[in-house]
Design a protein around this motif. Structure first.
Motif, mmCIF file in Angstrom:
data_model
loop_
_atom_site.group_PDB
_atom_site.id
_atom_site.type_symbol
_atom_site.label_atom_id
_atom_site.label_comp_id
_atom_site.label_asym_id
_atom_site.label_seq_id
_atom_site.Cartn_x
_atom_site.Cartn_y
_atom_site.Cartn_z
ATOM 1 N N PRO A 1 0.733 -1.082 0.056
ATOM 2 C CA PRO A 1 0.207 -0.036 0.065
ATOM 3 C C PRO A 1 0.899 1.117 0.076
ATOM 4 C CG PRO A 1 -0.998 -1.417 1.376
ATOM 5 C CD PRO A 1 0.513 -2.096 1.174
ATOM 6 N N ALA A 2 1.890 1.232 0.715
ATOM 7 C CA ALA A 2 2.775 2.435 0.835
ATOM 8 C C ALA A 2 3.605 2.453 -0.760
ATOM 9 C CB ALA A 2 3.986 2.172 1.703
ATOM 10 N N LYS B 1 2.003 1.869 -3.456
ATOM 11 C CA LYS B 1 0.832 2.334 -4.531
ATOM 12 C C LYS B 1 0.735 3.773 -4.122
ATOM 13 C CE LYS B 1 -1.498 -2.097 -4.711
ATOM 14 N NZ LYS B 1 -2.743 -3.057 -4.421
ATOM 15 N N ALA B 2 0.895 4.072 -2.792
ATOM 16 C CA ALA B 2 0.615 5.788 -2.460
ATOM 17 C C ALA B 2 1.755 6.369 -3.198
ATOM 18 C CB ALA B 2 0.605 5.849 -0.897
ATOM 19 N N ARG B 3 2.829 5.865 -3.038
ATOM 20 C CA ARG B 3 4.060 6.694 -3.630
ATOM 21 C C ARG B 3 3.862 7.000 -5.023
ATOM 22 N NH1 ARG B 3 8.408 9.485 -3.128
ATOM 23 N NH2 ARG B 3 10.340 8.936 -4.235
ATOM 24 N N VAL B 4 3.553 5.802 -5.710
ATOM 25 C CA VAL B 4 3.196 5.837 -7.349
ATOM 26 C C VAL B 4 2.298 6.725 -7.406
ATOM 27 C CG1 VAL B 4 2.524 4.523 -9.168
ATOM 28 C CG2 VAL B 4 4.285 3.720 -7.703
ATOM 29 N N ALA B 5 1.059 6.732 -6.966
ATOM 30 C CA ALA B 5 -0.097 7.679 -6.918
ATOM 31 C C ALA B 5 0.176 9.033 -6.821
ATOM 32 C CB ALA B 5 -1.422 7.277 -6.184
ATOM 33 N N ASP B 6 0.944 9.295 -5.723
ATOM 34 C CA ASP B 6 1.637 10.678 -5.308
ATOM 35 C C ASP B 6 2.442 11.271 -6.761
ATOM 36 O OD1 ASP B 6 2.062 13.037 -3.651
ATOM 37 O OD2 ASP B 6 4.269 12.129 -3.756
ATOM 38 N N LEU B 7 3.470 10.418 -7.033
ATOM 39 C CA LEU B 7 4.254 10.950 -8.045
ATOM 40 C C LEU B 7 3.471 11.164 -9.222
ATOM 41 C CD1 LEU B 7 7.219 8.618 -7.312
ATOM 42 C CD2 LEU B 7 7.090 11.051 -7.071
ATOM 43 N N GLU B 8 2.368 10.292 -9.761
ATOM 44 C CA GLU B 8 1.641 10.228 -10.722
ATOM 45 C C GLU B 8 0.886 11.817 -10.673
ATOM 46 O OE1 GLU B 8 0.791 5.821 -12.044
ATOM 47 O OE2 GLU B 8 -0.507 6.820 -10.829
ATOM 48 N N GLY B 9 0.359 12.166 -9.683
ATOM 49 C CA GLY B 9 -0.465 13.302 -9.142
ATOM 50 C C GLY B 9 0.645 14.499 -9.605
ATOM 51 N N ARG B 10 1.877 14.449 -9.047
ATOM 52 C CA ARG B 10 2.702 15.539 -9.107
ATOM 53 C C ARG B 10 3.144 15.656 -10.582
ATOM 54 N NH1 ARG B 10 7.355 14.183 -4.491
ATOM 55 N NH2 ARG B 10 8.196 16.112 -5.236
#
Length: 119
Positions: A56-57, A59-68
């Motif tokens: 989950p961490a 996945k969250a990091r990937v989602a954060d980077l994609e958003g950025r």
């Protein structure tokens, strides 16, 4: 492994010796040896566990980077659009100035010709 280590020369098939005997004693297991390894202490290579997927961490990091990344792309596109609008406005201003200059120059050249003709 994705590389053929036998083809590349990193590994070779053996047919006798202590490493051969150790391999026969443990079929299906990876046995690591090397020039600096004491053949008497050959042991199994550690097995890596198969991942069940990203945590989950992760996945969250990937989602954060994609958003950025998406925000960065949007900011860049907006900035480029603003610059293009400024360039268009400057080109229009230049065109107006060039037209005014050409008209004023034509007028002055005509007046200069007339003045020279009267001398």
């Amino acid at each position: 492994m994705t590389q053929d280590i036998f083809k590349s020369g990193l590994a070779r098939e053996i047919t006798d010796g202590p490493a051969f005997d150790a391999a026969l004693a443990q079929p299906g297991e990876v046995i690591q040896t090397g020039e600096a390894v004491d053949v008497g202490s050959i042991s199994k290579a550690p097995r890596r566990s198969r991942d069940s997927g990203p945590t989950p961490a992760q996945k969250a990091r990937v989602a954060d980077l994609e958003g950025r990344l998406e925000r960065l792309d949007t900011t860049q596109a907006t900035a480029i659009g603003d610059i293009e609008a400024e360039v268009a406005a400057l080109q229009k201003r230049r065109s107006v100035l060039e037209g005014e200059y050409a008209a004023a120059r034509r007028d002055l050249v005509a007046r200069l010709k007339a003045a020279r003709a009267r001398r």
